[in-house]
Design an enzyme around this catalytic site. Sequence first.
Site, PDB file in Angstrom:
ATOM      1  N   ARG A 228       0.873  -1.185   0.000  1.00  0.00           N
ATOM      2  CA  ARG A 228       0.000   0.000   0.000  1.00  0.00           C
ATOM      3  C   ARG A 228       0.904   1.227   0.000  1.00  0.00           C
ATOM      4  NH1 ARG A 228      -3.311  -2.496  -1.865  1.00  0.00           N
ATOM      5  NH2 ARG A 228      -5.228  -3.309  -0.995  1.00  0.00           N
ATOM      6  N   GLU A 257       4.133  12.938  -6.787  1.00  0.00           N
ATOM      7  CA  GLU A 257       5.507  13.283  -6.405  1.00  0.00           C
ATOM      8  C   GLU A 257       6.520  12.190  -6.761  1.00  0.00           C
ATOM      9  OE1 GLU A 257       2.903  12.813  -4.462  1.00  0.00           O
ATOM     10  OE2 GLU A 257       3.395  11.650  -2.668  1.00  0.00           O
ATOM     11  N   HIS A 269      -0.106  -0.350 -10.331  1.00  0.00           N
ATOM     12  CA  HIS A 269      -0.898  -1.301  -9.539  1.00  0.00           C
ATOM     13  C   HIS A 269      -1.169  -2.614 -10.298  1.00  0.00           C
ATOM     14  CE1 HIS A 269      -4.265  -1.773  -6.296  1.00  0.00           C
ATOM     15  NE2 HIS A 269      -3.273  -2.635  -6.161  1.00  0.00           N
TER      16      HIS A 269
END
Length: 384
Positions: A228, A257, A269
Site C-alpha cells: 500500500r 511526487e 498497480h
Amino acid sequence: MKDILKLNAISPLAEKTLGKNYKLVENSTSPVAVMLRSFSMHDYALPESVIAVARAGAGVNNIPVADYADRGVVVFNTPGANANAVKELCLAALLLASRGIIDGVEWTKTLKGDDVAKQAEKGKKQFAGHEIMGKTLGVVGLGAIGVQVGNNAVRLGMNVLGYDPFISIDSAWKLNHNITKIDSLDNLFEDADYITLHVPLTDGTRGLINAKTIAKMKDGVNIVNLSRGELCVNADIIAAIKSGKIHSYITDFAAPELLNVQGVTVIPHLGASTEEAEDNCAVMAAQELVDFIENGNIKNSVNFPACSAPRVGKRRITVIHRNVKFVLNSITDIVSGAGINIENFVSQSRGDYAYTILDLESDVDDKLLAKVCACDNIIKVRKI
Ligand SMILES: NC(=O)c1ccc[n+]([C@@H]2O[C@H](COP(=O)([O-])OP(=O)(O)OC[C@H]3O[C@@H](n4cnc5c(N)ncnc54)[C@H](O)[C@@H]3O)[C@@H](O)[C@H]2O)c1
C-alpha cells in the site's frame, strides 16, 4: 437451481466451480448470494433473499460489511488467492532494483543507425548492476505473499530475514527454515540490502518507512512496496533517493511526487493483475459460497467467525446470533426440549457476533425453527 447474482464480470471458472445447482446471473429477483469484484454495494439495495456475499479479491471497502453482519449476511473474501501474482511481481521488482533494465531498455530505444549493436555494446556499462544472490532481503510481513516471496528469494540464493510479530500458524508452517526470524524491525533495517513490505495498511503500519526508519538502513538500500502506498512517506523516500541513502524504490502505487524521480519506479498497480489471479479469486469465492450455502461452513469471512464442521446426523441447523450470554442455552434448550439429540455442536464468536452449527440426529420441523428464531439476540436461522 439457485441464482447467484454477479455484480461484476467474474472469471468463467466461477460458474464451473459453482456447479450445476447454481446459475451465475446478471439479474435476479431472489438470488441466494452475490459475487462481485469492485462494484460498490454501499448504496445498493440488497435483495432479502441473499444470505452471503463473496468478493473475488481481498479488500472489502466496497461492501457495507458491518451492516450486512447486522442483517445476518455473511461476507466472504479470497485472501491469498492473488498471492502468487504479487510474489512474481515482487521477484521482478528485486531484479529491476538491481540491474539497469528499465533505463537500459529506454536508452536502447533511442539508438539509431545500422550499427545499433555496436552502440549498445559501447554504451551498456552505464546500466551495469548487481546480482541478488548472496544479498540480504528483509521481508516485513509473513502472510500469504511475504512467505512466498521469502521462500523464493531463498531459492534464488538470498539471505532472507523475516519479520512478523503476528505470524499465523499456517504461514509459520509454510516458511522455509532458512529464513532468519527477526524480532526487531530495527535489526532488519540495519542488515537488509533489500526490503520488501507485505503488511496491511493499519494505524500501526502507516508511514512505516519514514526519515527515522530510513536512517537506520544500510546505505544504498533498495525498497520494494507492492502493499500500500501509505506504508511509505514519499517525501522521505524521495529525499533519501536524492541523497543516495536509498538506491531504488519500486512501488505499485502511483503518486504525483513519485513520477519522474530517478531511482523511483512506479508500477501502475499490477500486483494482482493477472488472468490467473482473477481465476483463483473467482474459484475461491465460488467454493466459499457453495460450502456456506450447502453446509453452512464459514471460511474466510470478514464479518463472521470461521466456523466449520464435517456433516454428521440427519439435519444441520445454523444460527447467526449476537455474542451475548444465554443464547446458546436458549437454542439447545429448544432443540433438546423437542426430544432431538444434538450429535455435534460448534460455536464461534467474533466481536459482537457469533455463529453456531448444530448437527441433529433427526429432522426438525419449521415450527421448531420458528421458535429458535423468536429467541432474543438471534439474527438468522437456517435448516440445511
Ligand atoms: N499490489 C497489489 O495489487 C496487492 C495485491 C494483494 C495484496 N496487496 C497488499 O499486500 C498486503 C499483504 O497481502 P497478504 O495477502 O500477504 O496478506 P496477509 O494478511 O496474508 O499477510 C499480512 C501479514 O502481515 C502481518 N502483519 C500485520 N501487521 C504487521 C506489522 N506491523 N509488522 C509485521 N507484520 C505485520 C500479518 O501478521 C500477516 O502475516 C495486503 O495487505 C495488501 O495491502 C497488494
